[in-house]
Design a protein around this motif. Structure first.
Motif, PDB file in Angstrom:
ATOM      1  N   ASN A   9      30.772  44.292  49.642  1.00  0.00           N
ATOM      2  CA  ASN A   9      30.674  45.706  49.288  1.00  0.00           C
ATOM      3  C   ASN A   9      32.091  46.211  49.012  1.00  0.00           C
ATOM      4  N   ARG A  10      32.439  46.298  47.742  1.00  0.00           N
ATOM      5  CA  ARG A  10      33.795  46.646  47.354  1.00  0.00           C
ATOM      6  C   ARG A  10      34.153  48.100  47.606  1.00  0.00           C
ATOM      7  N   SER A  11      33.156  48.902  47.943  1.00  0.00           N
ATOM      8  CA  SER A  11      33.415  50.320  48.233  1.00  0.00           C
ATOM      9  C   SER A  11      33.695  50.571  49.706  1.00  0.00           C
ATOM     10  N   SER A  12      33.488  49.557  50.553  1.00  0.00           N
ATOM     11  CA  SER A  12      33.667  49.758  51.992  1.00  0.00           C
ATOM     12  C   SER A  12      35.143  49.802  52.362  1.00  0.00           C
ATOM     13  N   LEU A  13      35.453  50.540  53.401  1.00  0.00           N
ATOM     14  CA  LEU A  13      36.840  50.667  53.851  1.00  0.00           C
ATOM     15  C   LEU A  13      37.386  49.324  54.314  1.00  0.00           C
ATOM     16  N   SER A  14      36.561  48.528  54.995  1.00  0.00           N
ATOM     17  CA  SER A  14      37.031  47.244  55.500  1.00  0.00           C
ATOM     18  C   SER A  14      37.424  46.315  54.357  1.00  0.00           C
ATOM     19  N   LYS A  16      38.430  47.282  51.334  1.00  0.00           N
ATOM     20  CA  LYS A  16      39.636  47.815  50.698  1.00  0.00           C
ATOM     21  C   LYS A  16      40.884  47.475  51.516  1.00  0.00           C
ATOM     22  N   VAL A  17      40.783  47.601  52.823  1.00  0.00           N
ATOM     23  CA  VAL A  17      41.926  47.290  53.671  1.00  0.00           C
ATOM     24  C   VAL A  17      42.253  45.802  53.597  1.00  0.00           C
ATOM     25  N   GLY A  18      41.230  44.965  53.696  1.00  0.00           N
ATOM     26  CA  GLY A  18      41.447  43.526  53.628  1.00  0.00           C
ATOM     27  C   GLY A  18      42.025  43.101  52.285  1.00  0.00           C
ATOM     28  N   TYR A  19      41.523  43.706  51.209  1.00  0.00           N
ATOM     29  CA  TYR A  19      42.019  43.361  49.879  1.00  0.00           C
ATOM     30  C   TYR A  19      43.473  43.782  49.722  1.00  0.00           C
ATOM     31  N   ALA A  20      43.806  44.953  50.265  1.00  0.00           N
ATOM     32  CA  ALA A  20      45.184  45.435  50.191  1.00  0.00           C
ATOM     33  C   ALA A  20      46.135  44.520  50.954  1.00  0.00           C
ATOM     34  N   VAL A  21      45.699  44.035  52.104  1.00  0.00           N
ATOM     35  CA  VAL A  21      46.533  43.129  52.898  1.00  0.00           C
ATOM     36  C   VAL A  21      46.777  41.825  52.139  1.00  0.00           C
ATOM     37  N   ARG A  22      45.732  41.335  51.476  1.00  0.00           N
ATOM     38  CA  ARG A  22      45.862  40.071  50.738  1.00  0.00           C
ATOM     39  C   ARG A  22      46.583  40.231  49.403  1.00  0.00           C
ATOM     40  N   ASN A  23      46.560  41.450  48.848  1.00  0.00           N
ATOM     41  CA  ASN A  23      47.144  41.683  47.522  1.00  0.00           C
ATOM     42  C   ASN A  23      48.017  42.936  47.535  1.00  0.00           C
ATOM     43  N   PRO A  24      49.117  42.931  48.252  1.00  0.00           N
ATOM     44  CA  PRO A  24      49.952  44.137  48.381  1.00  0.00           C
ATOM     45  C   PRO A  24      50.490  44.655  47.046  1.00  0.00           C
ATOM     46  N   ALA A  25      50.695  43.760  46.080  1.00  0.00           N
ATOM     47  CA  ALA A  25      51.238  44.187  44.793  1.00  0.00           C
ATOM     48  C   ALA A  25      50.244  45.050  44.006  1.00  0.00           C
ATOM     49  N   LYS A  26      48.960  44.995  44.395  1.00  0.00           N
ATOM     50  CA  LYS A  26      47.947  45.753  43.659  1.00  0.00           C
ATOM     51  C   LYS A  26      47.680  47.131  44.264  1.00  0.00           C
ATOM     52  N   GLY A 208      23.796  42.277  48.272  1.00  0.00           N
ATOM     53  CA  GLY A 208      23.952  43.138  49.437  1.00  0.00           C
ATOM     54  C   GLY A 208      23.630  44.570  49.066  1.00  0.00           C
ATOM     55  N   ALA A 209      24.364  45.497  49.631  1.00  0.00           N
ATOM     56  CA  ALA A 209      24.143  46.911  49.340  1.00  0.00           C
ATOM     57  C   ALA A 209      24.649  47.253  47.941  1.00  0.00           C
ATOM     58  N   GLU A 210      23.855  47.982  47.182  1.00  0.00           N
ATOM     59  CA  GLU A 210      24.304  48.428  45.870  1.00  0.00           C
ATOM     60  C   GLU A 210      25.394  49.479  46.050  1.00  0.00           C
ATOM     61  N   LEU A 214      35.057  53.735  42.146  1.00  0.00           N
ATOM     62  CA  LEU A 214      35.741  54.706  41.289  1.00  0.00           C
ATOM     63  C   LEU A 214      34.854  55.258  40.168  1.00  0.00           C
ATOM     64  N   ARG A 215      33.548  55.135  40.315  1.00  0.00           N
ATOM     65  CA  ARG A 215      32.599  55.531  39.259  1.00  0.00           C
ATOM     66  C   ARG A 215      32.878  54.802  37.956  1.00  0.00           C
ATOM     67  N   GLU A 216      33.563  53.665  38.052  1.00  0.00           N
ATOM     68  CA  GLU A 216      33.833  52.810  36.892  1.00  0.00           C
ATOM     69  C   GLU A 216      33.023  51.527  36.945  1.00  0.00           C
TER      70      GLU A 216
END
Length: 258
Positions: A9-14, A16-26, A208-210, A214-216
């Motif tokens: 679920n790419r909209s979940s806070l967990s 987003k946080v995990g992705y940011a940790v793995r990809n700080p440049a993004k 999983g959950a739909e 970013l409405r994109e």
């Protein structure tokens, strides 16, 4: 696609946080895009107006990136992938084709070259990307093929003739569309399909959950879209053979019942 990816679920806070940790440049580009999209949503209420503004912003920087190709090589490869798939499914020069969300003719220029003159009809909500499409048409010297390139405000398709198109194609359109937009298309696409014709579209699939980002970017379960098509008297089936392609989206084919 992996099972993990299909349940993310790419909209979940967990996430987003995990992705940011793995990809700080993004992080910084994501923050800038979030701010831009928030501003555009405030200025352009309604999804079509909003996404047209997104496309104008993206196309102003790079028309190929605006349709999801970060390099010219990838732009060519994704267009070839779409063309090869429909060729394997029997696309002939005599077929009449409607390309919904034709963009800057990433695949469209190949379809235009293959089809008889006047048999390609491309529509898009973005005037900016259609200007780029005309440049692509000129680059590949396809003017004599007389393709139709038309801007549209919705997917009612009411300006098109009944029973006319053998193939309707929408690549990376429903992946950026909320359900009411998809429902509108299903409500009208059956009218324009010729006997024996079909409508292929790709979508971002989740098991999983739909959710949306970013409405994109919108993620749907297969059964949601199949049932939505059936509500309008259409038959829909998941295209397993598309899954062998190196593409992040899945594909469904819709037809009128015999």
């Amino acid at each position: 696609m992996s099972r993990t990816t299909l349940h993310t679920n790419r909209s979940s806070l967990s996430h987003k946080v995990g992705y940011a940790v793995r990809n700080p440049a993004k992080i910084a580009p994501y923050v800038r895009r979030t701010a831009r999209d928030t501003w555009l949503r405030l200025r352009h209420p309604g999804h079509v107006a909003y996404y047209r503004a997104v496309m104008a912003s993206d196309a102003g920087r790079n028309p190929e990136a605006a349709v999801g190709s970060q390099t010219h090589e990838r732009w060519l490869a994704l267009g070839q992938m779409q063309f090869d798939y429909l060729m394997e499914h029997g696309l002939t020069p005599r077929h009449r084709m409607l390309d919904i969300g034709c963009g800057n003719l990433r695949a469209g220029w190949r379809f235009i070259a293959h089809l008889d003159p006047g048999h390609y009809y491309g529509i898009d909500i973005s005037p900016d990307i259609l200007i780029s499409a005309k440049k692509t048409l000129t680059t590949y010297e396809l003017q004599d093929k007389l393709p139709h390139l038309t801007i549209t405000q919705d997917l009612k398709l009411d300006f098109l003739p009944s029973g006319h198109f053998d193939v309707v194609h929408a690549h990376s359109v429903f992946s950026h569309s909320p359900l009411p937009v998809i429902d509108e298309c299903f409500a009208h696409v059956g009218r324009i399909l010729a006997p024996g014709g079909f409508f292929d579209f790709t979508f971002d699939r989740t098991e999983g959950a739909e959710h949306q980002v970013l409405r994109e970017d919108f993620y749907y379960r297969t059964e949601t879209l199949v049932h939505l098509a059936e509500k309008h008297g259409l038959q829909a089936r998941f295209m397993d053979d598309w899954e062998t392609r190196k593409h992040g989206q899945s594909k469904i084919r819709v037809t009128n019942p015999e």
